[in-house]
Enzyme design. Sequence first.
Site, PDB file in Angstrom:
ATOM      1  CG  ASP A 212      -1.894   1.240   1.264  1.00 49.40           C
ATOM      2  OD1 ASP A 212      -2.429   1.330   0.478  1.00 49.40           O
ATOM      3  OD2 ASP A 212      -1.707   1.971   2.094  1.00 49.40           O
ATOM      4  CD  GLU A 262      -2.408   2.752  -3.588  1.00 51.24           C
ATOM      5  OE1 GLU A 262      -2.940   3.273  -4.379  1.00 51.24           O
ATOM      6  OE2 GLU A 262      -1.744   2.621  -2.279  1.00 51.24           O
TER       7      GLU A 262
END
Length: 534
Positions: A212, A262
Amino acid sequence: MGQPSHTRRADWWRSAVIYQVYVRSFADGDGDGVGDLAGVRAKLPYLAELGVDALWFNPWYPSPMKDGGYDVADYRAVDPAFGTLAEAEKLIAEAAESGIRTIVDIVPNHVSDQHAWFRAALAAGPGSPERELFHFRPGRGRHGELPPNDWPSQFVGSTAPVWTRLPDGDWYLHLFTPEQPDLNWAHPAVRREHEDILRFWFERGVAGVRIDSAALLAKDPALPDLATAPHPHPFVDRDELHDIYRSWRTVADDHDGVFVGEVWLPDPERFARYLRPDELHTAFNFSFMTCPWDAGRLRASIDGTLAAHAPVGAPATWVLCNHDVTRTVTRYGRADTGFDFATKAFGTPTDLVLGTRRARAAALLSLALPGAVYVYQGEELGLPEADIPAARVQDPMYFRSGGTAPGRDGCRVPLPWASAEPYAGFGSREEPWLPQPADWASYAVDRQQDDPGSMLGLYREAIRLRPVFGDGPLRPLPAPEGVLAFTRAQGAICVVNLAASPAALPVHSELLLSSGPLEDRGRLPQDTAAWLRA
Ligand code: NOJ
């Protein structure tokens, strides 16, 4: 029963179809209104039949859910609303028996304010070693009443501050909500801890980790104002990150694990640096995900993607949607078919028939391209973005924009499985955590599963046929204006017509699949894609 050959391949991730499971909204096994691991286990046959190679689970860890689980209180456990660690282990093993690998989501940039480290830091007070794991600073101004710097919120559209002041006078940094304090990645304990968390999940059988906010971890230790020190950026895409990911890579290599980062970066060259052979295996392709439905723009995005990945030898990923962005059939049914957090607005006129037609063509396009494909749950059902009544909104993005940004709940609505059952068969005995629109049952799996013309039928057939493209590179074929046509080494052809007039198909021996009916003389209508055998 032996495992299907594709699951044994060491380089499975280079061409996998990866299905994204937003657990909270996938299927509710215990009926309490929230999706859970029991729900996923019960639906493994559905996922096997869809033909996906792997599942990426959004965070399933204990969390106060201030940002849909991206506020993690304990990285080595499962939130009781979703199940238990033992159940996650069972799920990983059962999925593997069906030939499906598991990817977990690790959130390294920040933790929940309920994480043991942050609670200890609050208790220990200013100047303590516990606070060094985060970014605590005195404020500016005569009485420290001003935040330490001018950094903007990472929730686009939000003008909310990224610093929160404690009663003891210290401020702490949180690029997202105040309940998500940023970790200090210059601290060796932070690095050690995360490498240990990676090992923890690899040892439990996961095949991969999604990272993330992967480009945000490293901060300029001086925390300078962005206005006066924009280069290098004080917290985006800093060079220190590459050292972090190189050591993560050694952990992954010990377990044959893979990463997907990401990495939201506009510059393809900077993006590709994360994909060098000793760093991350893959990263999400946000250029493609945000690209408008326009032949020239799509061609440029595809070519640019492949060109950026080639020098580092990493496979591309193709993403149409995820849990943060507008559902594909809705996005493609609007005047602006690109995606941008900044322009997302309430009440945008949408033509779902048009959007669905384009989404079907886009599914065939993305599944024919070289690389891995991500399918967000519900995309295979053609779910539209839902309107969530203001009183039911959960997403902090909405609140932190003062209610001006619609937020991301509209793509996170509980899935419809069975049209005649309460809550469209999501499994809940009570109202699910987000409301389903009135027509949700019409998209249910049971309405689509026996209909080859449905979105589900199209996805199943396309995933089954996909190997006809082989693993060779993309070779563009000559095509009229507004038409994308390419082949791959094994000889299958993909054609997508975005032009107003029907297009003649390239020379072929067999029509394998099309996203909609062809015209009388075998021509490809607008917003339609076909797969052909050369
Ligand atoms: C990206 C995640 O996809 C999003 O849902 C989350 O809000 C932010 N990172 C912060 O963790």
